[in-house]
Design a protein around this motif. Structure first.
Motif, PDB file in Angstrom:
ATOM      1  N   ILE A 422     -34.928 -25.657  10.301  1.00  0.00           N
ATOM      2  CA  ILE A 422     -35.594 -24.872  11.342  1.00  0.00           C
ATOM      3  C   ILE A 422     -36.699 -24.060  10.682  1.00  0.00           C
ATOM      4  CG2 ILE A 422     -35.313 -23.148  13.139  1.00  0.00           C
ATOM      5  CD1 ILE A 422     -32.396 -23.954  13.319  1.00  0.00           C
ATOM      6  N   GLU A 423     -37.910 -24.259  11.169  1.00  0.00           N
ATOM      7  CA  GLU A 423     -39.088 -23.555  10.632  1.00  0.00           C
ATOM      8  C   GLU A 423     -39.699 -22.701  11.732  1.00  0.00           C
ATOM      9  OE1 GLU A 423     -42.907 -25.140   8.204  1.00  0.00           O
ATOM     10  OE2 GLU A 423     -42.896 -25.601  10.350  1.00  0.00           O
ATOM     11  N   GLN A 438     -34.914 -22.423   7.551  1.00  0.00           N
ATOM     12  CA  GLN A 438     -33.481 -22.314   7.325  1.00  0.00           C
ATOM     13  C   GLN A 438     -32.859 -23.700   7.463  1.00  0.00           C
ATOM     14  OE1 GLN A 438     -31.699 -19.372   6.602  1.00  0.00           O
ATOM     15  NE2 GLN A 438     -30.057 -20.819   6.157  1.00  0.00           N
ATOM     16  N   TYR A 439     -32.031 -24.084   6.490  1.00  0.00           N
ATOM     17  CA  TYR A 439     -31.297 -25.343   6.552  1.00  0.00           C
ATOM     18  C   TYR A 439     -30.015 -25.133   7.354  1.00  0.00           C
ATOM     19  CZ  TYR A 439     -34.288 -27.624   3.102  1.00  0.00           C
ATOM     20  OH  TYR A 439     -35.350 -28.190   2.452  1.00  0.00           O
ATOM     21  N   VAL A 440     -29.778 -26.035   8.321  1.00  0.00           N
ATOM     22  CA  VAL A 440     -28.609 -25.952   9.196  1.00  0.00           C
ATOM     23  C   VAL A 440     -27.902 -27.305   9.176  1.00  0.00           C
ATOM     24  CG1 VAL A 440     -27.816 -25.506  11.544  1.00  0.00           C
ATOM     25  CG2 VAL A 440     -29.789 -24.280  10.662  1.00  0.00           C
ATOM     26  N   PRO A 465     -35.345 -32.942  11.774  1.00  0.00           N
ATOM     27  CA  PRO A 465     -34.086 -33.625  11.437  1.00  0.00           C
ATOM     28  C   PRO A 465     -34.144 -34.175  10.005  1.00  0.00           C
ATOM     29  CG  PRO A 465     -35.452 -35.011  12.830  1.00  0.00           C
ATOM     30  CD  PRO A 465     -36.180 -33.718  12.709  1.00  0.00           C
ATOM     31  N   VAL A 466     -33.026 -34.095   9.317  1.00  0.00           N
ATOM     32  CA  VAL A 466     -32.911 -34.631   7.943  1.00  0.00           C
ATOM     33  C   VAL A 466     -31.982 -35.836   8.001  1.00  0.00           C
ATOM     34  CG1 VAL A 466     -32.278 -34.137   5.565  1.00  0.00           C
ATOM     35  CG2 VAL A 466     -33.255 -32.335   6.989  1.00  0.00           C
ATOM     36  N   GLU A 470     -34.142 -37.498   3.878  1.00  0.00           N
ATOM     37  CA  GLU A 470     -35.560 -37.526   4.204  1.00  0.00           C
ATOM     38  C   GLU A 470     -35.798 -36.668   5.443  1.00  0.00           C
ATOM     39  OE1 GLU A 470     -37.012 -41.437   4.704  1.00  0.00           O
ATOM     40  OE2 GLU A 470     -36.636 -42.063   2.614  1.00  0.00           O
ATOM     41  N   ILE A 471     -36.856 -35.882   5.373  1.00  0.00           N
ATOM     42  CA  ILE A 471     -37.203 -34.991   6.482  1.00  0.00           C
ATOM     43  C   ILE A 471     -38.101 -35.756   7.448  1.00  0.00           C
ATOM     44  CG2 ILE A 471     -38.321 -32.828   7.105  1.00  0.00           C
ATOM     45  CD1 ILE A 471     -37.603 -31.785   4.335  1.00  0.00           C
TER      46      ILE A 471
END
Length: 810
Positions: A422-423, A438-440, A465-466, A470-471
């Motif tokens: 989330i950016e 933040q990584y969720v 989404p990861v 890969e993003i």
């Protein structure tokens, strides 16, 4: 007054008495005494008459701490003060309870006790120390006075007994109280002073601190209290108890490179009182290699036509419990994903780095290091330009809302995706390092912590989404954490002002001043001295055409920009509507231009075709032909004196009523006729005297065979205007003229009667021919009669005069 300065128990009844004295007694008695308390008069029902000179007062439920009571004698003008006193209230002393003493460090003894109720008046306190309960062998007897209840008493003594007793006595004006002798044991009441403490680390030993303290603690035990200062939470305080027979202790299982605060307290064996905690001392454990990789993120630049692009890398600073030391720098490495060849390498101390890469896919790693070692490697995949352009967002139904001062983001995605990034950032912020992320994991919603967003700012929130490390392409939404009124309203301008319409324009409010999403604009306008009107339009419109305005009226207008929190007005603008509309002005201008063109065209035609236009608009109207005159008779009459009846020239001239110009020409004509002999030049003179074409009919005047001596008597003709005559009337007129010629032979005199006709141009007069007696024409002359070419009426064979058509019809 008596009693003087009394002290009474609070809440009881108080009685006071006042005497008049010998001087006032003969004149006044006790019934004239008045009582006041603190300046307030006491009711008479509380008064007591003792005798003629003494009166008293009863004050029920006296609750004042202190009060001033006065007695007066009543006089007509002003009452006279007799006496006054101060009354105090309090409580009698009560028996003290819970007497206890503490021996601080074997030097000072402090005793304390409690009361059920304070006395509130001055009380004497007496403390007695004795070796035996029967108060024999007293080593202490000390008395002091205190207005307030004393609950604590300190004294210093070097005489200590293994056992002794303490007694407390109290006394004031309302009563006395004392306690029993309370036994005390010196071993039980001894309280040690807190020991001095030192905290230090052992070089090369991780996660441990050594605590040492001073003093003789052979017969005591201690407790150690320590806490992590990074957590700053007293709940995480740890206590180590039952430490005895030593002066140092090792604290283990601590965090690396973490600051701790340590304190110690001790107690003597058999005592009831621990010493106070010592002052906290701080210590830091040894460094260790960072335990966690850096939180890495990137912002991808646009792919350029030459295949290059910029990648902005930034990361969060490790926490102290994660860095486990002082971070000295970061090592950055870039590798192509195809052959793992190194494309970039850089060491930096910043938290933001920009690298220049090609359009290929890359792997970027970042390692943080301190004096003890390196952190785990943080790896990030950078997709190629072709992959980035073809990737489609997998996050759907993204929604953001503010609730209870927190931002909540919800989304839906593919079930096989479990990790997200989330950016969020302020849309007005251009610096990439100011972005937050933040990584969720394993979530479809996220609640931001308080303070992450500011009010009145627009934020862009993206969910990446990861998938398989890969993003992927994100889904984004813009929203306000809290909206407010715009900081200022839009400035208005007025254009295209017409008679009843005008266009008002404004500029969109910049994002920094909007403080929210603009939902609409409202145009307010008001004529001078009239009622204000308003019109609300959509936020996408930046201009509006005002209609149905009043002509030539001054208007004042302003624009209000509104968000869901309210609206703000902009600066006002004034304008005046036109008196005429644009269509009316164009019509007037076109009409004026057409008139000017017509005038110019007619002027040019007049200049070029003047003679032709003159013949069209002002045609030549010839005079009727005069009767023939014999040259001999004309010459004779010119020589003979002319009488008024026989004058030919005046009758010829009287045919016309002319203007000044024509008069001048006729005068020239008379001069020519005044010559003694009429010649050919005279005929020319007559032609010149005629001037304009309107008098060309006079040319053949001298060529006629008639003489000037003959009188011209016109025959009677119709008095109808020439414009109303038809061709038939003209022919009848000609026939009458021919018939009148036959009669003129028998009538020697002929008179011509002229009359002005208003329908003829150039002031031409119509004529009636009257047959005179003296008018006669010779039939024997045999002279050829001259005629005017083109004349409609011609003379007969006997030489009868004719009437020209131009003399009748225009």
């Amino acid at each position: 007054m008596f009693p003087l300065s009394p002290i009474t128990e609070r809440g009881s009844h108080l009685e006071l008495f006042c005497s008049l004295g010998k001087k006032l007694y003969p004149y006044k008695n006790a019934s004239h005494i008045i009582w006041t308390i603190n300046g307030n008069r006491i009711p008479k029902e509380n008064y007591i008459i003792v005798n003629d000179s003494v009166a008293g007062v009863v004050i029920h439920n006296f609750t004042y701490g202190e009060a001033n009571v006065k007695c007066y004698v009543d006089f007509p003008v002003e009452k006279q003060l007799l006496a006054h006193t101060e009354v105090k209230s309090g409580f009698p002393p009560q028996r003290p309870e819970n007497i206890s003493c503490i021996n601080y460090g074997g030097q000072n003894i402090t005793c304390s006790w409690t009361f059920e109720k304070d006395t509130n008046i001055e009380t004497n306190y007496t403390i007695i120390g004795s070796k035996h309960p029967d108060l024999k062998d007293q080593f202490l007897n000390y008395t002091w006075r205190s207005k307030n209840s004393s609950r604590l008493w300190n004294f210093s003594t070097k005489i200590f007994y293994p056992e002794f007793c303490i007694q407390l006595k109290l006394e004031n004006r309302l009563g006395k109280a004392e306690s029993s002798c309370i036994p005390q044991r010196s071993e039980e009441i001894l309280k040690l002073d807190p020991p001095p403490v030192k905290v230090k680390k052992i070089p090369g030993v991780k996660k441990m601190l050594t605590v040492s303290w001073g003093g003789d603690m052979e017969e005591s035990k201690c407790q150690i209290r320590y806490r992590n200062l990074m957590q700053n939470d007293l709940k995480d305080t740890h206590i180590v108890s039952n430490i005895s027979l030593q002066n140092d202790f090792n604290l283990t299982n601590l965090w690396s490179f973490t600051e701790y605060a340590v304190a110690i307290r001790c107690i003597v064996h058999g005592s009831r009182f621990w010493s106070e905690w010592s002052r906290e001392q701080k210590g830091i454990t040894e460094e260790e290699a960072p335990s966690k990789e850096v939180d890495l993120w990137r912002v991808l630049g646009k792919c350029q036509p030459n295949g290059s692009r910029q990648i902005h890398l930034f990361w969060k600073q490790l926490k102290e419990n994660e860095s486990l030391g002082i971070i000295k720098g970061y090592r950055i490495r870039c590798f192509t994903q195809s052959n793992r060849s190194q494309a970039c390498a850089e060491n930096t101390t910043n938290k933001l780095v920009t690298v220049q890469l090609t359009e290929e896919a890359y792997l970027i790693s970042v390692i943080a290091y301190n004096a003890a070692g390196d952190s785990p490697e943080a790896v990030l995949t950078i997709p190629s330009c072709s992959e980035e352009s073809q990737d489609q967002p997998r996050v759907v139904m993204l929604n953001a809302s503010a609730l209870n001062e927190q931002m909540i983001v919800e989304w839906k995605t593919d079930p096989d995706i479990h990790s997200f990034v989330i950016e969020w950032y302020d849309v007005l912020e251009t610096n990439a390092s100011e972005r937050s992320w933040q990584y969720v994991k394993n979530a479809s919603s996220w609640i931001f912590q308080k303070g992450a967003f500011e009010q009145y700012k627009c934020y862009n929130i993206s969910v990446y989404p990861v998938y398989k490390d890969e993003i992927k392409a994100p889904s984004s939404i813009t929203t306000y954490f809290e909206e407010g009124r715009p900081s200022h309203g839009p400035a208005a301008e007025v254009e295209n002002i017409d008679k009843s319409e005008a266009t008002i324009k404004w500029k969109e409010i910049e994002k920094a001043s909007a403080n929210g999403d603009i939902i609409n604009y409202t145009i307010f306008y008001r004529p001078e001295g009239g009622k204000e009107l308003g019109k609300t339009v959509n936020a996408s419109l930046l201009q509006y055409r005002l209609k149905f305005l009043q002509a030539n009226v001054k208007y004042t207008a302003h624009i209000m920009a509104s968000t869901i929190a309210g609206g703000t007005n902009g600066s006002a603008v004034t304008f005046i509507t036109n008196q005429l509309s644009v269509v009316e002005i164009i019509f007037i201008n076109v009409f004026a231009v057409m008139v000017m063109l017509c005038l110019i065209t007619f002027g040019l035609l007049w200049a070029l075709k003047r003679r032709m236009l003159k013949r069209i608009f002002w045609p030549k109207i010839p005079h009727p032909k005069l009767p023939e005159m014999i040259p001999g008779n004309l010459e004779k009459q010119l020589k003979e004196p002319q009488s008024e009846e026989n004058t030919v020239i005046p009758e010829i001239i009287s045919i016309l009523k002319v203007g000044d110009h024509d008069k001048r020409q006729l005068l020239d004509f008379e001069d020519c006729l005044g010559q003694t002999k009429v010649t050919e030049e005279g005929a020319v003179c007559l032609h010149e005297a005629s001037g304009s074409g309107g008098h060309e009919a006079i040319k053949p005047l001298l060529q006629t065979p008639t003489t000037l001596g003959q009188q011209l008597v016109p025959a009677p003709v119709s008095q109808q205007p020439p414009l109303q005559r038809s061709e038939e009337s003209l022919s009848e007129h000609c026939q009458k003229s021919n018939h009148s010629n036959e009669e003129k032979q028998d009538q020697p005199n002929t008179k011509e009667k002229t009359e002005f006709n208003p329908y003829l141009r150039n002031s031409v007069h119509t004529r009636e021919f009257l047959v005179g007696e003296n008018l006669s024409f010779s039939k024997k002359t045999g002279r050829k009669k001259e005629t005017v070419p083109g004349a409609p009426c011609r003379s007969s064979d006997n030489g009868q005069q004719y009437v020209a058509l131009d003399a009748v019809v225009l």
